[in-house]
Motif scaffolding. Sequence first.
Motif, PDB file in Angstrom:
ATOM      1  N   ILE A 124       0.849  -1.192   0.000  1.00 20.24           N
ATOM      2  CA  ILE A 124       0.000   0.000   0.000  1.00 20.24           C
ATOM      3  C   ILE A 124       0.886   1.243   0.000  1.00 20.24           C
ATOM      4  O   ILE A 124       1.746   1.396   0.870  1.00 20.24           O
ATOM      5  N   ILE A 125       0.683   2.118  -0.972  1.00 16.70           N
ATOM      6  CA  ILE A 125       1.478   3.346  -1.043  1.00 16.70           C
ATOM      7  C   ILE A 125       0.631   4.582  -0.742  1.00 16.70           C
ATOM      8  O   ILE A 125       1.148   5.694  -0.680  1.00 16.70           O
ATOM      9  N   GLY A 126      -0.671   4.380  -0.568  1.00 19.80           N
ATOM     10  CA  GLY A 126      -1.531   5.515  -0.261  1.00 19.80           C
ATOM     11  C   GLY A 126      -2.988   5.106  -0.180  1.00 19.80           C
ATOM     12  O   GLY A 126      -3.322   3.915  -0.201  1.00 19.80           O
ATOM     13  N   VAL A 127      -3.846   6.101  -0.105  1.00 21.07           N
ATOM     14  CA  VAL A 127      -5.296   5.876  -0.024  1.00 21.07           C
ATOM     15  C   VAL A 127      -6.002   6.865  -0.958  1.00 21.07           C
ATOM     16  O   VAL A 127      -5.652   8.045  -1.001  1.00 21.07           O
ATOM     17  N   LEU A 128      -6.974   6.345  -1.694  1.00 22.77           N
ATOM     18  CA  LEU A 128      -7.821   7.177  -2.557  1.00 22.77           C
ATOM     19  C   LEU A 128      -9.201   7.245  -1.916  1.00 22.77           C
ATOM     20  O   LEU A 128      -9.787   6.208  -1.598  1.00 22.77           O
ATOM     21  N   GLN A 129      -9.710   8.441  -1.687  1.00 22.42           N
ATOM     22  CA  GLN A 129     -10.997   8.566  -1.002  1.00 22.42           C
ATOM     23  C   GLN A 129     -11.925   9.541  -1.720  1.00 22.42           C
ATOM     24  O   GLN A 129     -11.483  10.526  -2.306  1.00 22.42           O
ATOM     25  N   MET A 130     -13.196   9.224  -1.691  1.00 20.25           N
ATOM     26  CA  MET A 130     -14.239  10.053  -2.261  1.00 20.25           C
ATOM     27  C   MET A 130     -15.256  10.382  -1.174  1.00 20.25           C
ATOM     28  O   MET A 130     -15.601   9.512  -0.357  1.00 20.25           O
TER      29      MET A 130
END
Length: 252
Positions: A124-130
């Motif tokens: 995991i290199i990050g998080v994408l959030q909406m």
Amino acid sequence: MQDAVDELKILNEIAVAAGRTVDIDQTLKLILNKTINAVKAEHGAILLLSENKEVLKTFIRQSNESKLRKTPHIGVHITGWVRLNKKSLIIKDLSNDRRFKSTEEEKKNIKSLICSPIWFEGKIIGVLQMINKKDHTPFIDNDLTLLSIISVQAGQLIKNSELQQLSYEKKREAEIAKLEFEKLKELDRIKTNFFTNLSHEFRTPLTLILGPLERLMGGKENYSKEKLKLIYKNANSLLKLIDQLLDLSSID
């Protein structure tokens, strides 16, 4: 079938758009903008792991016709949950979700959200959030599925963009180094020509000084005022050349 076609279309659009730039910021903005439009969200953000690989840092944030008065802040408890569990998360009603202790500000500004880890080579290199649907309805499982698919592609695109940008920067540094080297070569040539010409300039008055002096000292010529004037004139010329050289040295 139609959902699969739409997903492929979105992924293709993101890949094509991201492939047109080597700038990592532009790549992130493109991914975020396309994702916001795809899931019809009010707001989105990409959080990437910091250099110590422990802290998520909001790298880029963007709204799409957002009605939110303030920039939403997702607590570390939510993004931390995504990292810890290594899976996507959907919250259809934040105020009634007992898994998280949300702040009053979060409950006020955030109704529904989806988060997905950004993967690259199994890490995991990050998080994408909406955050929040534009039509005020909650996110649904299809939205989360699409976000998860985009997140996998986003990881590859982000890393590709980082590598391309690094390669571009190294190439640029090499070009700058080459230009600096060429400048140094030109300066060296100018310096060599300068001292070559200067040595000739010194040689002329020195010859006109030493020649008459040698003849006078050898008794080959009579002591004359004209000879002394010639020596004095050329000694002054030599002194001026030395002064010019010292002035150039002080300017460097």
